[in-house]
Design an enzyme around this catalytic site. Structure first.
Site, PDB file in Angstrom:
ATOM      1  CG  ASP A  46      -2.040   0.975   1.150  1.00 49.61           C
ATOM      2  OD1 ASP A  46      -3.203   0.552   1.090  1.00 49.61           O
ATOM      3  OD2 ASP A  46      -1.756   2.211   1.150  1.00 49.61           O
ATOM      4  CG  ASN A  73     -11.958  -0.259   4.186  1.00 48.20           C
ATOM      5  OD1 ASN A  73     -12.367  -0.618   5.294  1.00 48.20           O
ATOM      6  ND2 ASN A  73     -10.733   0.199   3.997  1.00 48.20           N
ATOM      7  N   GLY A  99     -15.193   3.777   4.205  1.00 42.30           N
ATOM      8  CA  GLY A  99     -14.049   4.574   3.768  1.00 42.30           C
ATOM      9  C   GLY A  99     -13.399   4.053   2.502  1.00 42.30           C
ATOM     10  CB  SER A 136     -10.284   5.745  -1.056  1.00 32.88           C
ATOM     11  OG  SER A 136      -9.219   4.844  -0.885  1.00 32.88           O
ATOM     12  CG  HIS A 186      -8.664  -2.719  -2.327  1.00 27.05           C
ATOM     13  ND1 HIS A 186      -9.609  -1.976  -3.018  1.00 27.05           N
ATOM     14  CD2 HIS A 186      -8.407  -2.024  -1.200  1.00 27.05           C
ATOM     15  CE1 HIS A 186      -9.895  -0.880  -2.338  1.00 27.05           C
ATOM     16  NE2 HIS A 186      -9.179  -0.884  -1.218  1.00 27.05           N
ATOM     17  CG  HIS A 205      -6.780  -2.762   3.200  1.00 29.35           C
ATOM     18  ND1 HIS A 205      -6.017  -1.616   3.021  1.00 29.35           N
ATOM     19  CD2 HIS A 205      -7.988  -2.487   2.645  1.00 29.35           C
ATOM     20  CE1 HIS A 205      -6.746  -0.694   2.393  1.00 29.35           C
ATOM     21  NE2 HIS A 205      -7.957  -1.201   2.153  1.00 29.35           N
TER      22      HIS A 205
END
Ligand code: DGP
Length: 112
Positions: free
Chosen positions: A28, A85, A91, A93, A98, A100
């Site tokens: 990231d 997310n 949140g 974006s 994806h 994390h």
């Protein structure tokens, strides 16, 4: 094209740590922990809530890859968090599904 499609197409650079025909994993750009990797399917699925019945095997694979990479990055014993997310309240974006993978520090709970 989302930023992740551009990374998959090698149009913009990323620190890629793993890849196969279905997915890619890279660091990231704005890490929230010493280990912060994104596992991204090559198929464009905007978010988890947009995944369909046909995507079930791929979703399972993303989880399995997260576990594999946790071992590779040596955070499997100390612990790690896997986060998706989905949508504005979470949140999200980048509108390309994806996962994390975060670790190498103690992570607070509940998340903000
Ligand atoms: P999310 O908020 O769940 O949609 O997470 C998107 C993540 O994507 C965020 O942690 C930052 C990361 N990100 C955004 N743009 C780039 C980029 O160009 N390169 C990389 N490596 N990561 C990016």
């Amino acid at each position: 094209m989302t930023i992740f499609e551009k990374i998959i197409a090698r149009e913009i650079p990323a620190k890629v740590i793993w890849e196969d025909d279905d997915a890619i994993a890279f660091e990231d750009v704005n890490p929230q922990a010493p280990v912060h990797v994104l596992i991204v399917p090559k198929k464009v699925i905007p978010r988890l809530s947009a995944a369909t019945e046909k995507d079930r095997a791929l979703l399972g694979k993303l989880m399995a890859v997260a576990g594999d990479l946790a071992k590779k990055l040596e955070i499997d014993k100390t612990g790690y968090r896997v986060v998706i997310n989905s949508g504005p309240d979470a949140g999200e974006s980048v509108p390309h599904l994806h996962v994390h993978l975060l670790g190498k520090r103690a992570l607070a709970w509940p998340p903000g």
